[in-house]
Design a protein around this motif. Sequence first.
Motif, PDB file in Angstrom:
ATOM      1  N   ILE A  50     -73.476  37.554  34.249  1.00  0.00           N
ATOM      2  CA  ILE A  50     -72.416  36.802  35.472  1.00  0.00           C
ATOM      3  C   ILE A  50     -71.444  36.854  35.054  1.00  0.00           C
ATOM      4  O   ILE A  50     -70.414  36.595  35.352  1.00  0.00           O
ATOM      5  CB  ILE A  50     -72.615  34.983  35.068  1.00  0.00           C
ATOM      6  CG1 ILE A  50     -74.451  34.775  36.651  1.00  0.00           C
ATOM      7  CG2 ILE A  50     -71.881  34.333  35.532  1.00  0.00           C
ATOM      8  CD1 ILE A  50     -74.026  34.997  37.521  1.00  0.00           C
ATOM      9  N   HIS A  51     -70.930  37.365  33.964  1.00  0.00           N
ATOM     10  CA  HIS A  51     -70.232  37.539  32.881  1.00  0.00           C
ATOM     11  C   HIS A  51     -68.990  38.478  33.261  1.00  0.00           C
ATOM     12  O   HIS A  51     -67.865  38.174  33.183  1.00  0.00           O
ATOM     13  CB  HIS A  51     -70.938  37.470  31.232  1.00  0.00           C
ATOM     14  CG  HIS A  51     -69.143  37.903  31.140  1.00  0.00           C
ATOM     15  ND1 HIS A  51     -67.983  36.979  30.340  1.00  0.00           N
ATOM     16  CD2 HIS A  51     -68.671  38.948  29.856  1.00  0.00           C
ATOM     17  CE1 HIS A  51     -67.613  37.377  29.891  1.00  0.00           C
ATOM     18  NE2 HIS A  51     -67.184  38.908  29.146  1.00  0.00           N
ATOM     19  N   SER A  52     -69.672  39.837  34.630  1.00  0.00           N
ATOM     20  CA  SER A  52     -69.064  40.965  34.652  1.00  0.00           C
ATOM     21  C   SER A  52     -68.907  40.624  35.963  1.00  0.00           C
ATOM     22  O   SER A  52     -68.120  41.554  36.494  1.00  0.00           O
ATOM     23  CB  SER A  52     -70.060  41.327  34.412  1.00  0.00           C
ATOM     24  OG  SER A  52     -71.020  41.559  35.136  1.00  0.00           O
ATOM     25  N   ASP A  53     -68.639  39.077  36.448  1.00  0.00           N
ATOM     26  CA  ASP A  53     -68.376  38.950  37.546  1.00  0.00           C
ATOM     27  C   ASP A  53     -67.437  37.785  37.915  1.00  0.00           C
ATOM     28  O   ASP A  53     -67.640  36.362  37.251  1.00  0.00           O
ATOM     29  CB  ASP A  53     -70.061  38.381  38.791  1.00  0.00           C
ATOM     30  CG  ASP A  53     -69.172  38.112  40.385  1.00  0.00           C
ATOM     31  OD1 ASP A  53     -67.827  37.870  40.632  1.00  0.00           O
ATOM     32  OD2 ASP A  53     -70.411  37.701  40.781  1.00  0.00           O
ATOM     33  N   ASP A  54     -66.111  38.165  38.181  1.00  0.00           N
ATOM     34  CA  ASP A  54     -65.149  37.588  37.744  1.00  0.00           C
ATOM     35  C   ASP A  54     -65.375  35.994  38.696  1.00  0.00           C
ATOM     36  O   ASP A  54     -64.381  34.884  38.240  1.00  0.00           O
ATOM     37  CB  ASP A  54     -63.941  38.245  38.258  1.00  0.00           C
ATOM     38  CG  ASP A  54     -63.391  38.843  38.216  1.00  0.00           C
ATOM     39  OD1 ASP A  54     -62.712  40.067  38.100  1.00  0.00           O
ATOM     40  OD2 ASP A  54     -63.810  39.132  36.478  1.00  0.00           O
ATOM     41  N   ASP A  55     -66.152  35.618  40.360  1.00  0.00           N
ATOM     42  CA  ASP A  55     -66.419  34.446  40.341  1.00  0.00           C
ATOM     43  C   ASP A  55     -67.066  33.802  40.085  1.00  0.00           C
ATOM     44  O   ASP A  55     -66.135  32.662  40.145  1.00  0.00           O
ATOM     45  CB  ASP A  55     -66.648  35.254  41.796  1.00  0.00           C
ATOM     46  CG  ASP A  55     -65.732  35.790  42.669  1.00  0.00           C
ATOM     47  OD1 ASP A  55     -64.661  36.190  42.346  1.00  0.00           O
ATOM     48  OD2 ASP A  55     -66.222  36.639  44.079  1.00  0.00           O
TER      49      ASP A  55
END
Length: 99
Positions: A50-55
């Motif tokens: 999740i941390h790598s996903d900006d949304d």
Amino acid sequence: MTDRESSATTRQRIADVLRSNPATASELSTTVGVPASSVYGHLQHVARSIHSDDDEQFLVAPPECRNCGFSAFDDPVNYPSRCPECRSEGIEEAVFKIE
């Protein structure tokens, strides 16, 4: 059980639950059907993905001592056995959410 739920990995199911409702590791264990001891390992992987996903954001309300209120634990994605301040074993579980 929907097609998505039957083909999803454990980590995908955990992420799906956390997107809809905040939950503790015990609640995730019951909902997803895995042992509570393995939920924390899955949560660490979910948090990284999740941390790598900006949304989206992986949010954690840290565990808290029921006796003295201490909540500055070193690793909030883990279940401490006792409070480092008062040594009480009465620790509220961390609550996880994806938003």
